[in-house]
Design an enzyme around this catalytic site. Structure first.
Site, mmCIF file in Angstrom:
data_model
loop_
_atom_site.group_PDB
_atom_site.id
_atom_site.type_symbol
_atom_site.label_atom_id
_atom_site.label_comp_id
_atom_site.label_asym_id
_atom_site.label_seq_id
_atom_site.Cartn_x
_atom_site.Cartn_y
_atom_site.Cartn_z
ATOM 1 N N ASP A 63 -1.175 16.497 -12.522
ATOM 2 C CA ASP A 63 -1.587 17.107 -13.787
ATOM 3 C C ASP A 63 -1.718 18.613 -13.543
ATOM 4 O OD1 ASP A 63 -2.322 14.612 -15.592
ATOM 5 O OD2 ASP A 63 -3.008 14.201 -13.574
ATOM 6 N N HIS A 75 -4.938 8.406 -6.960
ATOM 7 C CA HIS A 75 -6.397 8.596 -6.937
ATOM 8 C C HIS A 75 -6.948 8.453 -5.512
ATOM 9 C CE1 HIS A 75 -5.812 6.916 -11.162
ATOM 10 N NE2 HIS A 75 -6.386 8.073 -11.401
ATOM 11 N N VAL A 112 1.454 11.915 -5.471
ATOM 12 C CA VAL A 112 1.849 10.689 -4.773
ATOM 13 C C VAL A 112 2.866 9.966 -5.651
ATOM 14 C CG1 VAL A 112 1.052 8.503 -3.804
ATOM 15 C CG2 VAL A 112 -0.391 10.545 -3.637
ATOM 16 N N GLY A 152 -10.125 5.946 -14.150
ATOM 17 C CA GLY A 152 -9.987 4.566 -13.698
ATOM 18 C C GLY A 152 -8.540 4.112 -13.644
ATOM 19 N N LEU A 191 -7.264 2.780 -11.022
ATOM 20 C CA LEU A 191 -7.005 3.568 -9.808
ATOM 21 C C LEU A 191 -5.737 3.112 -9.093
ATOM 22 C CD1 LEU A 191 -10.609 3.935 -8.319
ATOM 23 C CD2 LEU A 191 -9.411 5.414 -9.960
HETATM 24 P P1 AMP Z 1 -6.697 10.373 -14.225
HETATM 25 O O1 AMP Z 1 -7.408 9.106 -13.851
HETATM 26 O O2 AMP Z 1 -5.324 10.153 -14.744
HETATM 27 O O3 AMP Z 1 -7.539 11.269 -15.090
HETATM 28 O O4 AMP Z 1 -6.490 11.174 -12.865
HETATM 29 C C1 AMP Z 1 -7.580 11.493 -12.025
HETATM 30 C C2 AMP Z 1 -7.115 12.438 -10.954
HETATM 31 O O5 AMP Z 1 -6.092 11.827 -10.174
HETATM 32 C C3 AMP Z 1 -6.504 13.731 -11.528
HETATM 33 O O6 AMP Z 1 -6.926 14.828 -10.734
HETATM 34 C C4 AMP Z 1 -5.035 13.480 -11.391
HETATM 35 O O7 AMP Z 1 -4.267 14.659 -11.286
HETATM 36 C C5 AMP Z 1 -4.991 12.688 -10.098
HETATM 37 N N1 AMP Z 1 -3.737 11.934 -10.005
HETATM 38 C C6 AMP Z 1 -3.231 11.073 -10.929
HETATM 39 N N2 AMP Z 1 -2.027 10.618 -10.535
HETATM 40 C C7 AMP Z 1 -1.753 11.224 -9.354
HETATM 41 C C8 AMP Z 1 -0.652 11.171 -8.437
HETATM 42 N N3 AMP Z 1 0.421 10.425 -8.671
HETATM 43 N N4 AMP Z 1 -0.722 11.912 -7.315
HETATM 44 C C9 AMP Z 1 -1.815 12.700 -7.067
HETATM 45 N N5 AMP Z 1 -2.882 12.780 -7.876
HETATM 46 C C10 AMP Z 1 -2.848 12.056 -9.008
#
Ligand code: AMP
Length: 282
Positions: free
Chosen positions: A150, A37, A176, A31, A33
């Protein structure tokens, strides 16, 4: 868009989509977002998939003393973003739904979890793999989308899928960034204005490392020293690691021959930021 909190509802909806011939794309999130995301959601939609997003702040992936309680929870805004991006189904389980009373099974990760973030976040990748495995079994996606942000998580999940014969494909999408280069993250909300300015130094440090490699430098020690110098110029911080690693094995490289990943984990104030850059030339 449908929103469901129970496993059975998700199974029923996903099965119905599959029954009419749709391929299922899945984006697991915690979340809060942002554009990182939504890039994953957009990728799934563009690939023509019935798109499922999960929103769950997973307690088992936070080490003791980490920010589980304070992690941003913005469900209403998240649902609006999902709606705007054409998500078909959102899964918002409770902790009891994913970890029923008496739950005791975990996915144990091998050496890939012992490098980079591993020593600083004990149990983190076990928690990630455990929740992602459960989510995969519930949603049964054809493709799951993850962010290169990640990087260690993406490598570990790819390995889990292969090792446990899970019938899906992992699609990893580019990082991003904000206009000044800072990788988007839900945790950026913790940064004060001064810290936010300083945080751009993490990407600047990675770029400095990349530029050295492009200029012909191969000694990892020299590259790390330069990255540390550029990072320190941005302000005081604690470096968990600034490393030159192999993008597949995540082990340190002494010689920066392509492909190489420059990886950073840095604490600015109370906020821990991670970022990485893959260098394919040189
Ligand atoms: P999280 O909500 O932090 O667990 O992230 C969910 C998904 O979004 C994971 O696969 C992250 O690697 C991806 N994500 C988070 N930040 C970015 C970003 N800046 N660029 C691309 N993907 C992202």
């Amino acid at each position: 868009m449908e929103v469901a909190s129970h496993i059975q509802e998700i199974r029923t909806r996903a099965a119905a989509a599959r029954h009419v011939g749709r391929s299922i794309g899945f984006v697991p999130t915690m979340g809060a977002l942002h554009a990182g995301h939504t890039s994953l959601i957009d990728a799934s939609r563009k690939d023509g998939r019935f798109t499922v997003v999960s929103i769950f702040v997973n307690p088992t992936q936070f080490a003791p003393g980490e920010d589980f309680a304070g992690y941003p929870r913005t469900t209403e805004a998240d649902l609006n973003i999902c709606r705007e991006h054409g998500v078909d189904l959102v899964f918002t389980p409770s902790a009891d739904e994913l970890y029923p009373p008496g739950d005791q099974t975990r996915v144990r990760v091998g050496p890939l979890a012992e490098t980079l973030c591993g020593p600083f976040r004990p149990g983190h990748f076990e928690g990630v793999c455990t929740v992602v495995a459960r989510l995969f079994h519930i949603v049964q996606p054809d493709v799951a989308y993850f962010g290169q942000k990640d990087a260690q998580q993406a490598v570990i999940i790819r390995r889990m899928v292969r090792d446990l014969c899970m019938p899906l494909t992992i699609d990893v999408r580019p990082i991003v960034r904000e206009p000044d280069g800072l990788a988007m993250s839900s945790r950026n909300a913790y940064l004060s204005p001064d810290e936010r300015r300083q945080a751009a130094g993490v990407y600047a440090a990675l770029c400095a490392g990349r530029d050295l490699i492009r200029a012909g430098e191969r000694r990892a020690g020299k590259i790390v020293t330069e990255m540390r110098r550029v990072l320190a110029r941005a302000g005081p911080c604690t470096v968990d690691y600034l490393s030159v690693v192999d993008p597949e094995t995540l082990t340190d490289k002494t010689e920066a021959t392509a492909p190489v990943m420059l990886a950073a984990a840095v604490r600015i104030g109370k906020t821990r930021l991670i970022d990485n850059l893959i260098v394919n030339e040189g």
